[in-house]
Design a protein around this motif. Sequence first.
Motif, PDB file in Angstrom:
ATOM      1  N   VAL A  70     -60.474 -11.063 -14.083  1.00 40.82           N
ATOM      2  CA  VAL A  70     -61.381 -12.099 -13.561  1.00 40.82           C
ATOM      3  C   VAL A  70     -62.041 -11.602 -12.274  1.00 40.82           C
ATOM      4  O   VAL A  70     -63.255 -11.732 -12.100  1.00 40.82           O
ATOM      5  N   HIS A  71     -61.249 -11.007 -11.392  1.00 43.78           N
ATOM      6  CA  HIS A  71     -61.814 -10.468 -10.143  1.00 43.78           C
ATOM      7  C   HIS A  71     -62.866  -9.398 -10.441  1.00 43.78           C
ATOM      8  O   HIS A  71     -63.919  -9.366  -9.809  1.00 43.78           O
ATOM      9  N   ARG A  72     -62.577  -8.520 -11.394  1.00 41.85           N
ATOM     10  CA  ARG A  72     -63.529  -7.463 -11.755  1.00 41.85           C
ATOM     11  C   ARG A  72     -64.818  -8.072 -12.305  1.00 41.85           C
ATOM     12  O   ARG A  72     -65.909  -7.614 -11.989  1.00 41.85           O
ATOM     13  N   ALA A  73     -64.697  -9.108 -13.130  1.00 36.22           N
ATOM     14  CA  ALA A  73     -65.886  -9.760 -13.695  1.00 36.22           C
ATOM     15  C   ALA A  73     -66.737 -10.381 -12.590  1.00 36.22           C
ATOM     16  O   ALA A  73     -67.976 -10.325 -12.645  1.00 36.22           O
ATOM     17  N   ILE A  74     -66.092 -10.959 -11.585  1.00 37.55           N
ATOM     18  CA  ILE A  74     -66.841 -11.543 -10.457  1.00 37.55           C
ATOM     19  C   ILE A  74     -67.579 -10.444  -9.689  1.00 37.55           C
ATOM     20  O   ILE A  74     -68.747 -10.605  -9.316  1.00 37.55           O
ATOM     21  N   VAL A  75     -66.916  -9.307  -9.472  1.00 42.57           N
ATOM     22  CA  VAL A  75     -67.571  -8.172  -8.798  1.00 42.57           C
ATOM     23  C   VAL A  75     -68.761  -7.694  -9.618  1.00 42.57           C
ATOM     24  O   VAL A  75     -69.848  -7.437  -9.071  1.00 42.57           O
ATOM     25  N   LYS A  76     -68.586  -7.591 -10.934  1.00 45.20           N
ATOM     26  CA  LYS A  76     -69.688  -7.153 -11.799  1.00 45.20           C
ATOM     27  C   LYS A  76     -70.849  -8.143 -11.740  1.00 45.20           C
ATOM     28  O   LYS A  76     -72.014  -7.739 -11.760  1.00 45.20           O
ATOM     29  N   LEU A  77     -70.533  -9.419 -11.663  1.00 45.45           N
ATOM     30  CA  LEU A  77     -71.573 -10.436 -11.548  1.00 45.45           C
ATOM     31  C   LEU A  77     -72.360 -10.229 -10.252  1.00 45.45           C
ATOM     32  O   LEU A  77     -73.592 -10.256 -10.253  1.00 45.45           O
ATOM     33  N   ASP A  78     -71.642  -9.966  -9.164  1.00 48.57           N
ATOM     34  CA  ASP A  78     -72.286  -9.750  -7.859  1.00 48.57           C
ATOM     35  C   ASP A  78     -73.131  -8.477  -7.831  1.00 48.57           C
ATOM     36  O   ASP A  78     -74.186  -8.444  -7.203  1.00 48.57           O
ATOM     37  N   GLU A  79     -72.665  -7.425  -8.496  1.00 50.16           N
ATOM     38  CA  GLU A  79     -73.399  -6.158  -8.465  1.00 50.16           C
ATOM     39  C   GLU A  79     -74.449  -6.038  -9.559  1.00 50.16           C
ATOM     40  O   GLU A  79     -75.168  -5.043  -9.616  1.00 50.16           O
ATOM     41  N   GLY A  80     -74.537  -7.041 -10.433  1.00 56.10           N
ATOM     42  CA  GLY A  80     -75.570  -7.053 -11.465  1.00 56.10           C
ATOM     43  C   GLY A  80     -75.214  -6.310 -12.746  1.00 56.10           C
ATOM     44  O   GLY A  80     -76.072  -6.071 -13.583  1.00 56.10           O
ATOM     45  N   SER A  81     -73.940  -5.944 -12.904  1.00 57.73           N
ATOM     46  CA  SER A  81     -73.545  -5.219 -14.121  1.00 57.73           C
ATOM     47  C   SER A  81     -72.712  -6.083 -15.074  1.00 57.73           C
ATOM     48  O   SER A  81     -72.153  -5.580 -16.045  1.00 57.73           O
ATOM     49  N   TYR A  82     -72.670  -7.380 -14.820  1.00 56.40           N
ATOM     50  CA  TYR A  82     -71.921  -8.287 -15.692  1.00 56.40           C
ATOM     51  C   TYR A  82     -72.512  -8.251 -17.105  1.00 56.40           C
ATOM     52  O   TYR A  82     -73.724  -8.237 -17.281  1.00 56.40           O
ATOM     53  N   GLY A  83     -71.637  -8.193 -18.083  1.00 58.23           N
ATOM     54  CA  GLY A  83     -72.090  -8.149 -19.473  1.00 58.23           C
ATOM     55  C   GLY A  83     -72.205  -6.743 -20.025  1.00 58.23           C
ATOM     56  O   GLY A  83     -72.552  -6.551 -21.179  1.00 58.23           O
TER      57      GLY A  83
END
Length: 110
Positions: A70-83
């Motif tokens: 979950v923490h990694r997904a939040i970081v990816k969301l912030d950095e624009g690489s989510y998904g």
Amino acid sequence: MDEQKQGEVRAELVAKEAELVRQRETLTRPYADQGTISFGKRVGDGTAMAVDRLSAVTAHDALGAALGEVHRAIVKLDEGSYGRCDACSSDIGAGRLEARPWSTHCVRHG
């Protein structure tokens, strides 16, 4: 991803994070007052308590791993690489993200 969708995903991830933290706290509470485990010649309360603690440790570790995702997904969301898959950078897939928004790997690498 538009801002509204990103906000919805973030809210879902934050809610999942809070749920996992609560579950981990619940697992650790019951053992604080139980003292030490004693073992005799017969299978008894000490053995049952030890097995319960081992099960709780396994569950605690699994919850910790999920919390890390979950923490990694939040970081990816912030950095624009989510998904996008952490292993191969391909799209994770809308269905997988809908079912498990904290996915950081595609089906092939997950």
